[in-house]
Write a protein that holds these residues in place. Structure first.
Motif, mmCIF file in Angstrom:
data_model
loop_
_atom_site.group_PDB
_atom_site.id
_atom_site.type_symbol
_atom_site.label_atom_id
_atom_site.label_comp_id
_atom_site.label_asym_id
_atom_site.label_seq_id
_atom_site.Cartn_x
_atom_site.Cartn_y
_atom_site.Cartn_z
ATOM 1 N N ASN A 15 0.812 -1.201 0.000
ATOM 2 C CA ASN A 15 0.000 0.000 0.000
ATOM 3 C C ASN A 15 0.855 1.264 0.000
ATOM 4 O O ASN A 15 0.511 2.269 -0.630
ATOM 5 C CB ASN A 15 -0.929 0.013 1.212
ATOM 6 N N ALA A 16 1.989 1.216 0.696
ATOM 7 C CA ALA A 16 2.907 2.360 0.672
ATOM 8 C C ALA A 16 3.414 2.609 -0.744
ATOM 9 O O ALA A 16 3.502 3.756 -1.199
ATOM 10 C CB ALA A 16 4.078 2.109 1.620
ATOM 11 N N SER B 108 -3.045 0.420 -8.845
ATOM 12 C CA SER B 108 -3.797 -0.426 -7.926
ATOM 13 C C SER B 108 -3.101 -1.773 -7.775
ATOM 14 O O SER B 108 -2.212 -2.119 -8.554
ATOM 15 C CB SER B 108 -5.228 -0.638 -8.442
ATOM 16 N N SER C 46 -0.364 14.171 -10.243
ATOM 17 C CA SER C 46 -0.274 12.714 -10.159
ATOM 18 C C SER C 46 0.151 12.138 -11.504
ATOM 19 O O SER C 46 -0.465 12.435 -12.536
ATOM 20 C CB SER C 46 -1.620 12.123 -9.735
ATOM 21 N N LEU D 75 0.806 7.240 -6.548
ATOM 22 C CA LEU D 75 -0.298 8.180 -6.737
ATOM 23 C C LEU D 75 0.064 9.608 -6.345
ATOM 24 O O LEU D 75 -0.355 10.565 -7.009
ATOM 25 C CB LEU D 75 -1.515 7.735 -5.915
ATOM 26 N N ALA D 76 0.827 9.750 -5.277
ATOM 27 C CA ALA D 76 0.899 11.062 -4.643
ATOM 28 C C ALA D 76 2.283 11.631 -4.433
ATOM 29 O O ALA D 76 2.400 12.795 -4.029
ATOM 30 C CB ALA D 76 0.186 11.007 -3.283
ATOM 31 N N GLU D 77 3.357 10.890 -4.710
ATOM 32 C CA GLU D 77 4.671 11.422 -4.358
ATOM 33 C C GLU D 77 5.706 11.357 -5.469
ATOM 34 O O GLU D 77 6.813 11.837 -5.288
ATOM 35 C CB GLU D 77 5.198 10.704 -3.109
ATOM 36 N N ARG E 53 1.875 1.816 -3.547
ATOM 37 C CA ARG E 53 0.767 2.350 -4.339
ATOM 38 C C ARG E 53 0.563 3.838 -4.055
ATOM 39 O O ARG E 53 0.383 4.649 -4.979
ATOM 40 C CB ARG E 53 -0.516 1.583 -4.027
ATOM 41 N N ARG E 54 0.595 4.221 -2.791
ATOM 42 C CA ARG E 54 0.356 5.618 -2.429
ATOM 43 C C ARG E 54 1.478 6.525 -2.936
ATOM 44 O O ARG E 54 1.235 7.680 -3.303
ATOM 45 C CB ARG E 54 0.211 5.740 -0.914
ATOM 46 N N ILE E 55 2.704 6.023 -2.957
ATOM 47 C CA ILE E 55 3.804 6.814 -3.500
ATOM 48 C C ILE E 55 3.599 7.053 -4.987
ATOM 49 O O ILE E 55 3.814 8.164 -5.496
ATOM 50 C CB ILE E 55 5.149 6.111 -3.225
ATOM 51 N N LYS F 144 0.052 14.665 -3.883
ATOM 52 C CA LYS F 144 -0.598 14.971 -2.610
ATOM 53 C C LYS F 144 -0.773 16.481 -2.411
ATOM 54 O O LYS F 144 -1.522 16.892 -1.533
ATOM 55 C CB LYS F 144 0.169 14.369 -1.442
ATOM 56 N N THR G 212 -4.125 5.464 -13.016
ATOM 57 C CA THR G 212 -4.515 4.553 -11.949
ATOM 58 C C THR G 212 -3.297 3.740 -11.525
ATOM 59 O O THR G 212 -2.429 3.442 -12.333
ATOM 60 C CB THR G 212 -5.641 3.602 -12.399
#
Length: 306
Positions: free
Chosen positions: A74-75, A192, A186, A81-83, A77-79, A180, A190
């Motif tokens: 999940n980390a 996922s 972004s 998307l947002a970092e 995936r979030r990177i 973010k 997608t």
């Protein structure tokens, strides 16, 4: 030995029942399960961890990441998307806009257009105070980036419909940013992941029951073979299944099939907006995650020992 092997296998599965999910564990202590000595070991992790590229097309990448915990997946995936930084329109100076689109809406649309400019060539904006005010010419940027081809990723994104005589004349400034801060930065359409499906037929399923079973799953998951004049169902490709649990609606089938997911096998799908190829985005996300880990270790080293 067979019993222990089956127990170990089930420990690595998340089992989907008719009304719930079994074998789910908390990620407060990743990799630890009641009754087992599963303390984290680097050597064992390095032996089990792997990344498999499954499919790579223009703008899309599907790969498997095996041997990690849900928190790491999940980390990652979030990177993505947002970092992972990109370039996007930040300021729009409207010199003339006689279209039906209001200036604010026009600026918002322009900000969402992906810009083909490698963000690794640029620096982030700094916080500016009055002491930082100075004159900086823009003309030398041609010399700084002689081979650059900065432009929108796609040429056919509709911004506004103009009637005869209407025009739009704007000047745009692009800056480097991350998702973010604003969704326009972004780099992915997608990103996922899902756990690898695992489907087990607990006993032979034949003839009409086999045909009904095939209809309960996504196309390509179950195939029917002709064995000695009988139609026999077998699992062809569990990876294609979406786990609708349709099989549990049929009394004659729901006890003949075990639906599960492999606990530490993650299927990632990354679709780029076109600013950077998806494989580059994945590499950049890995670098960012490594940097986070290093900063955490440095913080630990800086803590005074009592």
């Amino acid at each position: 030995m067979a019993g222990k092997r089956n127990t170990d296998e089930m420990r690595d599965r998340v089992v989907l029942g008719e009304f719930g999910v079994r074998n789910v564990h908390t990620t407060d202590f990743p990799g630890n399960y009641p009754g087992y000595e599963d303390a984290w070991d680097q050597r064992r992790f390095e032996e089990a961890f792997r990344v498999d590229i499954i499919r790579e097309e223009e703008g899309e990448l599907e790969f498997d990441m095996v041997g990690i915990d849900a928190a790491i997946a999940n980390a990652f995936r979030r990177i993505l998307l947002a970092e992972v930084p990109t370039m996007a329109v930040e300021k729009v100076f409207v010199y003339n806009n006689t279209s039906i689109v209001q200036d604010e809406i026009l600026a918002h649309r322009l900000g969402l257009i992906p810009i083909r400019a490698d963000p690794r060539l640029f620096e982030y904006r700094n916080q500016v105070y009055s002491k930082h005010m100075t004159w900086v010419p823009l003309g030398n940027q041609t010399d700084l980036f002689p081979d650059a081809d900065f432009r929108p990723v796609h040429d056919d994104i509709l911004i506004a419909l103009l009637r005869p005589g209407q025009e739009i004349d704007v000047l745009m400034h692009c800056v480097k940013g991350i998702g973010k801060d604003h969704a326009k930065f972004s780099p992915v359409a997608t990103a996922s992941y899902r756990l690898l499906p695992d489907i087990t037929l607990l006993q032979p399923i034949e003839d009409e029951a086999a045909e009904l079973l095939q209809k309960c799953f996504s196309p390509g998951v179950i195939e029917i073979q002709n064995i000695k004049g009988k139609k026999v169902a077998r699992v062809a490709n569990a990876r294609l299944d979406t786990f609708s649990r349709e099989v549990f609606r049929h009394e004659g089938l729901k006890n003949l099939v075990r639906l599960a997911r492999v606990r530490n096998h993650y299927i990632f799908s990354v679709e780029s907006t076109g600013i950077l190829p998806p494989d580059v985005l994945v590499s950049e996300a890995i670098k960012i995650l490594m940097g986070k880990c290093q900063r955490f270790l440095n913080e630990l080293d800086s803590v005074p020992m009592e």
